[in-house]
Motif scaffolding. Structure first.
Motif, short mmCIF file in Angstrom:
data_model
loop_
_atom_site.label_atom_id
_atom_site.label_comp_id
_atom_site.label_asym_id
_atom_site.label_seq_id
_atom_site.Cartn_x
_atom_site.Cartn_y
_atom_site.Cartn_z
N THR A 1 48.40 18.09 -21.72
CA THR A 1 49.71 17.50 -21.56
C THR A 1 50.31 17.06 -22.90
O THR A 1 49.61 16.53 -23.76
N MET A 2 51.61 17.27 -23.04
CA MET A 2 52.34 16.79 -24.22
C MET A 2 52.53 15.28 -24.11
O MET A 2 52.62 14.73 -23.02
N GLY A 3 52.61 14.66 -25.27
CA GLY A 3 52.88 13.23 -25.30
C GLY A 3 54.36 12.95 -25.04
O GLY A 3 55.15 13.87 -24.79
N ARG A 4 54.73 11.69 -25.13
CA ARG A 4 56.13 11.30 -24.85
C ARG A 4 57.12 11.91 -25.82
O ARG A 4 58.27 12.15 -25.47
N ASP A 5 56.68 12.18 -27.05
CA ASP A 5 57.60 12.74 -28.04
C ASP A 5 57.81 14.25 -27.86
O ASP A 5 58.57 14.87 -28.58
N LYS A 6 57.12 14.84 -26.90
CA LYS A 6 57.21 16.27 -26.57
C LYS A 6 56.78 17.19 -27.73
O LYS A 6 57.09 18.36 -27.75
N LYS A 7 56.07 16.63 -28.71
CA LYS A 7 55.58 17.42 -29.84
C LYS A 7 54.07 17.30 -29.99
O LYS A 7 53.39 18.28 -30.22
N SER A 8 53.56 16.09 -29.89
CA SER A 8 52.12 15.89 -30.06
C SER A 8 51.45 15.76 -28.70
O SER A 8 52.11 15.51 -27.69
N PRO A 9 50.13 15.95 -28.67
CA PRO A 9 49.42 15.89 -27.39
C PRO A 9 49.25 14.46 -26.90
O PRO A 9 49.21 13.52 -27.68
N ASP B 1 51.26 29.34 -27.39
CA ASP B 1 52.61 28.78 -27.41
C ASP B 1 52.63 27.52 -28.27
O ASP B 1 51.73 27.27 -29.04
N ASP B 2 53.66 26.72 -28.09
CA ASP B 2 53.80 25.50 -28.89
C ASP B 2 53.07 24.31 -28.29
O ASP B 2 53.14 23.21 -28.81
N GLY B 3 52.38 24.52 -27.20
CA GLY B 3 51.70 23.42 -26.51
C GLY B 3 50.31 23.13 -27.05
O GLY B 3 49.91 23.57 -28.12
N TRP B 4 49.58 22.40 -26.23
CA TRP B 4 48.24 21.95 -26.59
C TRP B 4 47.25 22.37 -25.50
O TRP B 4 47.62 22.59 -24.35
N ALA B 5 46.01 22.46 -25.89
CA ALA B 5 44.93 22.79 -24.95
C ALA B 5 43.79 21.81 -25.18
O ALA B 5 43.73 21.14 -26.21
N VAL B 6 42.89 21.74 -24.22
CA VAL B 6 41.69 20.92 -24.38
C VAL B 6 40.49 21.82 -24.09
O VAL B 6 40.53 22.64 -23.19
N GLU B 7 39.46 21.69 -24.92
CA GLU B 7 38.23 22.44 -24.68
C GLU B 7 37.11 21.46 -24.42
O GLU B 7 37.05 20.40 -25.04
N VAL C 1 41.07 18.20 -28.18
CA VAL C 1 42.44 18.67 -27.98
C VAL C 1 42.78 19.56 -29.17
O VAL C 1 42.62 19.15 -30.32
N ILE C 2 43.22 20.77 -28.88
CA ILE C 2 43.51 21.76 -29.93
C ILE C 2 44.89 22.35 -29.72
O ILE C 2 45.45 22.28 -28.63
#
Length: 163
Positions: free
Chosen positions: A57-65, A35-41, A29-30
């Motif tokens: 997908t963002m985690g429940r805190d909407k900041k971390s993956p 944008d401010d989101g996350w990706a997976v390679e 997960v990177i």
């Protein structure tokens, strides 16, 4: 974020929230550069480039993956494997052409197999009888166009180097 382990432990499974490695695949997960989101390679063991990069997908805190888990990893492996398989099929279709033509002696299968060598690309034009036996083969330019007309002309001239 975890660093990739050295190659000495490349076969050891890793099951961390942002890095999973198992069964020849690594999911990482990177941060998404766009944008401010996350990706997976997804990287297949031994390959220099990812086979698949997609949104994560963002985690429940909407900041971390969202952390990786077994189910997500297995789905990613299946998807990445399918992407690799389709790519290999496309490469095979690009480098191998095949057609059949009718001659006075029966059906002849003609193939063109391109060898995409960086310094000296070439192709092999080959003819096969109905039983699969080789009639002839010749090295041709990598840009040789195989179609019914070129195959028929090659057969009509008695094989050898196409004109």
């Amino acid at each position: 974020m975890s660093q990739m382990p050295d190659d000495t432990a490349a076969d050891e499974p890793i099951h961390e929230p942002r890095l999973w490695r198992d069964n020849g695949w690594t999911a990482r997960v990177i941060k998404n550069n766009d944008d401010d989101g996350w990706a997976v390679e997804m990287i297949r063991q031994g390959e220099p480039e990812p086979a698949l990069v997609g949104p994560w997908t963002m985690g429940r805190d909407k900041k971390s993956p969202k952390p990786l888990d077994t189910s997500a990893f297995n789905t990613l492996v299946k998807t990445a494997h399918e992407v690799v398989r389709r790519h290999e099929q496309a490469q095979q279709a690009l480098w191998h052409k095949e057609l059949s033509v009718m001659t006075d002696t029966g059906r002849v299968k003609v193939t063109l197999d391109i060898t995409p060598d960086e310094d000296d690309p070439y192709a092999t034009l080959a003819a096969f009888d109905a039983e699969g036996g080789t009639i002839d083969s010749v090295r041709v330019a990598a840009n040789f166009k195989l179609n019914a007309g070129s195959a028929e002309a090659w057969i009509a001239q008695g094989y050898g180097r196409p004109r």
